[in-house]
Design a protein around this motif. Structure first.
Motif, PDB file in Angstrom:
ATOM      1  N   MET A  18       0.275   6.177  -4.079  1.00 38.42           N
ATOM      2  CA  MET A  18       0.382   6.694  -2.715  1.00 38.42           C
ATOM      3  C   MET A  18       1.613   7.579  -2.551  1.00 38.42           C
ATOM      4  O   MET A  18       1.580   8.582  -1.841  1.00 38.42           O
ATOM      5  CB  MET A  18       0.436   5.531  -1.717  1.00 38.42           C
ATOM      6  N   THR A  25       1.166  11.426  -1.546  1.00 40.27           N
ATOM      7  CA  THR A  25       1.796  11.920  -0.318  1.00 40.27           C
ATOM      8  C   THR A  25       2.665  13.136  -0.611  1.00 40.27           C
ATOM      9  O   THR A  25       2.635  14.140   0.113  1.00 40.27           O
ATOM     10  CB  THR A  25       2.631  10.816   0.338  1.00 40.27           C
ATOM     11  N   PHE A  48       0.826  -1.205   0.000  1.00 37.38           N
ATOM     12  CA  PHE A  48       0.000   0.000   0.000  1.00 37.38           C
ATOM     13  C   PHE A  48       0.864   1.260   0.000  1.00 37.38           C
ATOM     14  O   PHE A  48       0.685   2.159  -0.820  1.00 37.38           O
ATOM     15  CB  PHE A  48      -0.923  -0.013   1.213  1.00 37.38           C
ATOM     16  N   LEU A  49       1.815   1.317   0.938  1.00 34.93           N
ATOM     17  CA  LEU A  49       2.652   2.513   1.050  1.00 34.93           C
ATOM     18  C   LEU A  49       3.645   2.627  -0.097  1.00 34.93           C
ATOM     19  O   LEU A  49       4.072   3.733  -0.432  1.00 34.93           O
ATOM     20  CB  LEU A  49       3.401   2.495   2.393  1.00 34.93           C
ATOM     21  N   ASP A  86       3.047   1.778  -3.209  1.00 41.01           N
ATOM     22  CA  ASP A  86       2.390   1.988  -4.488  1.00 41.01           C
ATOM     23  C   ASP A  86       2.718   3.390  -5.008  1.00 41.01           C
ATOM     24  O   ASP A  86       2.667   4.365  -4.246  1.00 41.01           O
ATOM     25  CB  ASP A  86       0.871   1.837  -4.322  1.00 41.01           C
TER      26      ASP A  86
END
Length: 476
Positions: free
Chosen positions: A304, A308, A298-299, A301
């Protein structure tokens, strides 16, 4: 026509779109759609399936990279508004000194700053490159002009988040982290090698300042400000060695590059870019290492990571820029990303039709014996298309689209196919390219000089990149 029919119709489609773009002055996006429709009809798909394939190809690629392109362009626009570029270049000059400045400048433009759309990046950094060229010794103007051309063009095609690299990754279904992992070092090494060769030959008579540089106008002979970190350096070159153009470039530079008097420090301006790069790189390494944690996926990807970075950039900009500046930056970013999205999407349409008519099977039978031939073929197709069309992104996308159906069936890593297409699209940048004339005007070169710093040097980088990619294919 037998089994050769897909190849013949593809050749006709590509020739047709080149003629439409060059002779009929048709927009490249429209020409690509017309080429895809022709290929589908001539290739036996029928009217209904042709239109369905065109639509699905567009939508599939937009689902893959559309939001990534938008986020990347918006992030780059905010970094420009925060004045990060000027301060970063000033820091490089202070830390590395004049001798290493062209290399560090070119690599920075070609990698870290690729989140900024090419035309914006060029207009923002070209005045700085021109000014620095008069301060770094003999052949400084030539070396900085070559560094500018290499950084902008190689970065577009090979380095994530360059728009060409993003589109190629989407077309060939390559995880963005993998594209970053291989493309980032390839771009950096290619830029350094090409610039080194240019420097060597320039000192041996290749560059003639009297014929290759424009004469300083009286308005441009004013010394550059002593503090390169301030935004005033963007406007004028210092007197001394080298020369800059007599074109009235100051007003556009001020309109594009002018920033509020008080901008955040360099570390804070670039801070939003750090989490984006770290998160994307972490995702790439995690995929290579086989880490299966949902949190890491998830982080790590790319979506993301860029999201961010964009949120962080908004927070910094809201605290540092005048009211309304963030909204203006977003408006500019949306206008810029729109044209990129359309071109990328229709490239996906053409790729989908090429796959549907069966070109992949034909090429597979012809080039399955080795990994050398497919990569060279991709490079040649992209190079020929670029010489005809004059667009790095369009030629790379079209070349990769033609060969995209082949890549999964051959013993070739898809990322190498993407990089070969990007490398080929750099060959022979010349008078049909808008970038060519921007470099000529903004960096104070004659057309003869621009042919050396842009056409010859970036073409050399194209060949160097292909050789490096072929070497990578032997160990992958």
């Amino acid at each position: 026509m037998g089994s050769a029919a897909p190849l013949v119709h593809t050749a006709i489609a590509i020739t047709g779109l080149v003629v439409l773009i060059l002779k009929a002055k048709v927009n490249p996006a429209l020409a690509l759609v017309l080429g895809a429709v022709y290929l589908g009809l001539a290739g036996g798909l029928g009217a209904e399936r042709t239109l369905e394939t065109v639509n699905k190809g567009f939508g599939a690629l937009m689902a893959e990279v559309g939001l990534l392109i938008v986020l990347g362009v918006l992030l780059g626009t905010l970094l420009s508004a925060l004045g990060a570029i000027e301060k970063l270049v000033a820091l490089l000059l202070r830390v590395l000194g004049p001798r290493r400045m062209p290399y560090s400048f070119a690599v920075t433009v070609g990698t870290v700053l690729q989140s900024i759309f090419a035309d914006v990046l060029l207009v923002m950094t070209a005045p700085l490159a021109r000014s620095l060229g008069t301060r770094i010794g003999p052949y400084g103007v030539a070396r900085m002009a070559a560094a500018m051309a290499l950084g902008v063009e190689v970065g577009i095609a090979l380095s994530v988040p360059g728009v060409g690299a993003l589109a190629l990754a989407g077309l060939l279904d390559i995880p963005l982290g993998i594209m970053l992992l291989y493309g980032f070092p390839l771009a950096a090494v290619t830029i350094v090698c090409a610039l080194f060769l240019f420097t060597v030959v320039s000192k041996r008579g290749f560059w003639n300042p009297e014929r290759d540089e424009l004469v300083l106008s009286m308005d441009e002979k004013r010394p550059a400000p002593a503090a390169p970190a301030e935004h005033g350096t963007a406007g004028h070159a210092s007197a001394g060695q080298g020369a800059v153009g007599h074109e009235p470039v100051h007003e556009p530079v001020r309109e594009t590059a002018q920033q509020p008097v008080r901008t955040p420090p360099l570390a804070l301006s670039l801070a939003p870019l750090l989490p984006a790069l770290v998160m994307i790189a972490t995702g790439a390494f995690a995929e290579v290492a086989g880490w299966g944690s949902p949190v890491v996926r998830f982080l790590g990807d790319p979506l993301m990571g860029l999201l961010t970075g964009l949120v962080c950039a908004c927070l910094v900009a809201l605290r540092s820029l005048p009211p309304g500046a963030v909204g203006e930056a977003f408006g500019q970013g949306f206008r810029t990303s729109g044209q990129i999205l359309i071109l990328t999407g229709v490239g996906g349409s053409l790729a989908a039709v090429v796959e549907a008519v069966g070109l992949g099977d034909l090429v597979k039978d012809s080039f399955s014996a080795s990994t050398w031939a497919p990569l060279a073929l991709v490079w040649v197709i992209a190079a020929v298309l670029h010489m005809a069309i004059g667009s790095v992104t369009t030629s790379a996308i079209t070349a990769a689209g033609i060969l995209a159906p082949v890549a999964p069936q051959l013993d070739v890593q898809p990322v190498l196919v993407a990089l070969a297409a990007g490398a080929g699209s750099l060959f022979a940048i010349h008078a049909t390219s808008n970038t060519f004339w921007l470099l000529q005007t903004l960096l104070g070169q004659t057309t003869r000089g621009t042919l050396k710093t842009c056409t010859v040097t970036v073409s050399g980088a194209s060949v160097i990149a292909l050789l490096l990619i072929q070497g990578m294919s032997l160990v992958m």
